[in-house]
Motif scaffolding. Structure first.
Motif, PDB file in Angstrom:
ATOM      1  N   ALA A  83       0.842  -1.205   0.000  1.00  0.00           N
ATOM      2  CA  ALA A  83       0.000   0.000   0.000  1.00  0.00           C
ATOM      3  C   ALA A  83       0.873   1.249   0.000  1.00  0.00           C
ATOM      4  N   PHE A  84       1.943   1.245   0.798  1.00  0.00           N
ATOM      5  CA  PHE A  84       2.842   2.397   0.838  1.00  0.00           C
ATOM      6  C   PHE A  84       3.521   2.607  -0.506  1.00  0.00           C
ATOM      7  N   LEU A  85       4.028   1.525  -1.098  1.00  0.00           N
ATOM      8  CA  LEU A  85       4.715   1.660  -2.393  1.00  0.00           C
ATOM      9  C   LEU A  85       3.746   2.092  -3.500  1.00  0.00           C
ATOM     10  N   CYS A  86       2.516   1.579  -3.464  1.00  0.00           N
ATOM     11  CA  CYS A  86       1.525   2.000  -4.464  1.00  0.00           C
ATOM     12  C   CYS A  86       1.161   3.472  -4.285  1.00  0.00           C
ATOM     13  N   THR A  87       1.100   3.924  -3.039  1.00  0.00           N
ATOM     14  CA  THR A  87       0.810   5.329  -2.784  1.00  0.00           C
ATOM     15  C   THR A  87       1.942   6.204  -3.306  1.00  0.00           C
ATOM     16  N   MET A  88       3.179   5.774  -3.072  1.00  0.00           N
ATOM     17  CA  MET A  88       4.329   6.563  -3.546  1.00  0.00           C
ATOM     18  C   MET A  88       4.399   6.596  -5.071  1.00  0.00           C
ATOM     19  N   ALA A  89       3.899   5.532  -5.712  1.00  0.00           N
ATOM     20  CA  ALA A  89       3.946   5.469  -7.182  1.00  0.00           C
ATOM     21  C   ALA A  89       2.693   6.044  -7.825  1.00  0.00           C
ATOM     22  N   ASP A  90       1.790   6.595  -7.038  1.00  0.00           N
ATOM     23  CA  ASP A  90       0.518   7.128  -7.540  1.00  0.00           C
ATOM     24  C   ASP A  90      -0.235   6.106  -8.388  1.00  0.00           C
ATOM     25  N   SER A  91      -0.286   4.874  -7.894  1.00  0.00           N
ATOM     26  CA  SER A  91      -0.980   3.807  -8.610  1.00  0.00           C
ATOM     27  C   SER A  91      -2.450   3.786  -8.207  1.00  0.00           C
ATOM     28  N   TRP A  92      -3.300   3.285  -9.092  1.00  0.00           N
ATOM     29  CA  TRP A  92      -4.714   3.153  -8.791  1.00  0.00           C
ATOM     30  C   TRP A  92      -4.956   2.096  -7.710  1.00  0.00           C
ATOM     31  N   LEU A  93      -3.972   1.201  -7.506  1.00  0.00           N
ATOM     32  CA  LEU A  93      -4.091   0.117  -6.554  1.00  0.00           C
ATOM     33  C   LEU A  93      -3.881   0.584  -5.108  1.00  0.00           C
ATOM     34  N   ALA A  94      -3.468   1.843  -4.923  1.00  0.00           N
ATOM     35  CA  ALA A  94      -3.145   2.326  -3.581  1.00  0.00           C
ATOM     36  C   ALA A  94      -4.365   2.317  -2.666  1.00  0.00           C
ATOM     37  N   PHE A  95      -5.504   2.824  -3.141  1.00  0.00           N
ATOM     38  CA  PHE A  95      -6.678   2.900  -2.285  1.00  0.00           C
ATOM     39  C   PHE A  95      -7.182   1.518  -1.853  1.00  0.00           C
ATOM     40  N   PRO A  96      -7.347   0.553  -2.769  1.00  0.00           N
ATOM     41  CA  PRO A  96      -7.769  -0.782  -2.326  1.00  0.00           C
ATOM     42  C   PRO A  96      -6.770  -1.439  -1.363  1.00  0.00           C
ATOM     43  N   MET A  97      -5.499  -1.197  -1.571  1.00  0.00           N
ATOM     44  CA  MET A  97      -4.489  -1.790  -0.688  1.00  0.00           C
ATOM     45  C   MET A  97      -4.528  -1.158   0.703  1.00  0.00           C
ATOM     46  N   VAL A  98      -4.795   0.134   0.783  1.00  0.00           N
ATOM     47  CA  VAL A  98      -4.900   0.780   2.098  1.00  0.00           C
ATOM     48  C   VAL A  98      -6.114   0.235   2.847  1.00  0.00           C
ATOM     49  N   ILE A  99      -7.237   0.077   2.141  1.00  0.00           N
ATOM     50  CA  ILE A  99      -8.450  -0.472   2.768  1.00  0.00           C
ATOM     51  C   ILE A  99      -8.186  -1.901   3.252  1.00  0.00           C
ATOM     52  N   SER A 100      -7.559  -2.720   2.411  1.00  0.00           N
ATOM     53  CA  SER A 100      -7.291  -4.105   2.818  1.00  0.00           C
ATOM     54  C   SER A 100      -6.278  -4.165   3.954  1.00  0.00           C
ATOM     55  N   SER A 101      -5.349  -3.223   4.008  1.00  0.00           N
ATOM     56  CA  SER A 101      -4.381  -3.180   5.111  1.00  0.00           C
ATOM     57  C   SER A 101      -5.070  -2.849   6.425  1.00  0.00           C
ATOM     58  N   VAL A 102      -6.034  -1.946   6.379  1.00  0.00           N
ATOM     59  CA  VAL A 102      -6.769  -1.602   7.602  1.00  0.00           C
ATOM     60  C   VAL A 102      -7.561  -2.806   8.088  1.00  0.00           C
ATOM     61  N   VAL A 103      -8.244  -3.486   7.182  1.00  0.00           N
ATOM     62  CA  VAL A 103      -9.013  -4.684   7.548  1.00  0.00           C
ATOM     63  C   VAL A 103      -8.068  -5.766   8.075  1.00  0.00           C
ATOM     64  N   SER A 104      -6.954  -5.939   7.416  1.00  0.00           N
ATOM     65  CA  SER A 104      -5.986  -6.947   7.829  1.00  0.00           C
ATOM     66  C   SER A 104      -5.383  -6.624   9.198  1.00  0.00           C
ATOM     67  N   THR A 105      -5.227  -5.346   9.509  1.00  0.00           N
ATOM     68  CA  THR A 105      -4.725  -4.951  10.833  1.00  0.00           C
ATOM     69  C   THR A 105      -5.717  -5.338  11.921  1.00  0.00           C
ATOM     70  N   VAL A 106      -7.003  -5.164  11.645  1.00  0.00           N
ATOM     71  CA  VAL A 106      -8.027  -5.570  12.611  1.00  0.00           C
ATOM     72  C   VAL A 106      -7.988  -7.084  12.811  1.00  0.00           C
ATOM     73  N   VAL A 107      -7.843  -7.828  11.716  1.00  0.00           N
ATOM     74  CA  VAL A 107      -7.783  -9.293  11.806  1.00  0.00           C
ATOM     75  C   VAL A 107      -6.531  -9.727  12.556  1.00  0.00           C
ATOM     76  N   ALA A 108      -5.406  -9.070  12.313  1.00  0.00           N
ATOM     77  CA  ALA A 108      -4.165  -9.418  13.011  1.00  0.00           C
ATOM     78  C   ALA A 108      -4.281  -9.154  14.508  1.00  0.00           C
ATOM     79  N   THR A 109      -4.926  -8.044  14.856  1.00  0.00           N
ATOM     80  CA  THR A 109      -5.141  -7.751  16.279  1.00  0.00           C
ATOM     81  C   THR A 109      -6.007  -8.833  16.914  1.00  0.00           C
ATOM     82  N   TRP A 110      -7.047  -9.259  16.204  1.00  0.00           N
ATOM     83  CA  TRP A 110      -7.904 -10.326  16.708  1.00  0.00           C
ATOM     84  C   TRP A 110      -7.109 -11.628  16.866  1.00  0.00           C
TER      85      TRP A 110
END
Length: 183
Positions: A94-121
């Motif tokens: 997500a960070f690398l996609c954001t730095m590269a201004d890729s269209w994939l950045a937003f979906p990766m940030v959303i999935s990272s947030v969801v994955s962080t919640v799952v990892a905490t669980w």
């Protein structure tokens, strides 16, 4: 003869001129001479447990200091580690996609947030599984030998104190008879 100090003890070592005559210098592996194995120790097929002169063990097994984790706790811990690893990879992508201004950045940030919640669980699951296992199987409801010894000593002391108190009351009831000296 040379001496080397190893953790406070002296070990006998061969002098360099003696080492060349006793050790094998055959090439082993990556083109380097194999100096750790004595030439007379290269006998194939000796039985397990037998030791030959000059044979040195690679490692010595020591008993574990702590008991291994119970299977349910180990399973939960492995699951948590895998989920955390995937979460970190997603965050990096997500960070690398954001730095590269890729269209994939937003979906990766959303999935990272969801994955962080799952990892905490998953981490909380390890903790809860460990607590449940300890509650069901880990505690033996027997007093420890130290506690038993302390209780026994307390009881003995209380008995002596009660016996001394009864003796004092008995002496006072007699009116002082039985005392060797008067105050």
């Amino acid at each position: 003869m040379g001496r080397d100090t190893v953790t406070g003890t002296a070990e006998r070592r061969e002098a360099p001129e003696e080492r060349g005559t006793r050790r094998s210098t055959t090439m082993h592996g990556h083109g380097r001479p194999d100096r750790d194995i004595p030439a007379h120790g290269r006998v194939e097929g000796f039985a397990a447990g037998e030791r030959q002169a000059g044979y040195r063990q690679l490692w010595i097994e020591e008993p574990a200091r702590r008991h291994p984790m119970p299977d349910p706790v180990r399973t939960a811990a492995v699951r948590a580690v895998l989920i955390i690893a995937v979460t970190l990879i997603q965050a990096m992508v997500a960070f690398l996609c954001t730095m590269a201004d890729s269209w994939l950045a937003f979906p990766m940030v959303i999935s990272s947030v969801v994955s962080t919640v799952v990892a905490t669980w998953a981490v909380v699951d390890v903790w809860v599984t460990r607590q449940v296992w300890n509650q069901r199987y880990g505690v033996i409801s027997e007093p420890s030998s130290t506690a038993r010894t302390l209780r026994r000593e307390r009881r003995t002391r209380r008995r002596r104190e009660r016996a001394a108190l009864r003796e004092q009351e008995r002496i006072h009831r007699r009116g002082g008879a039985g005392q060797l000296s008067h105050p």
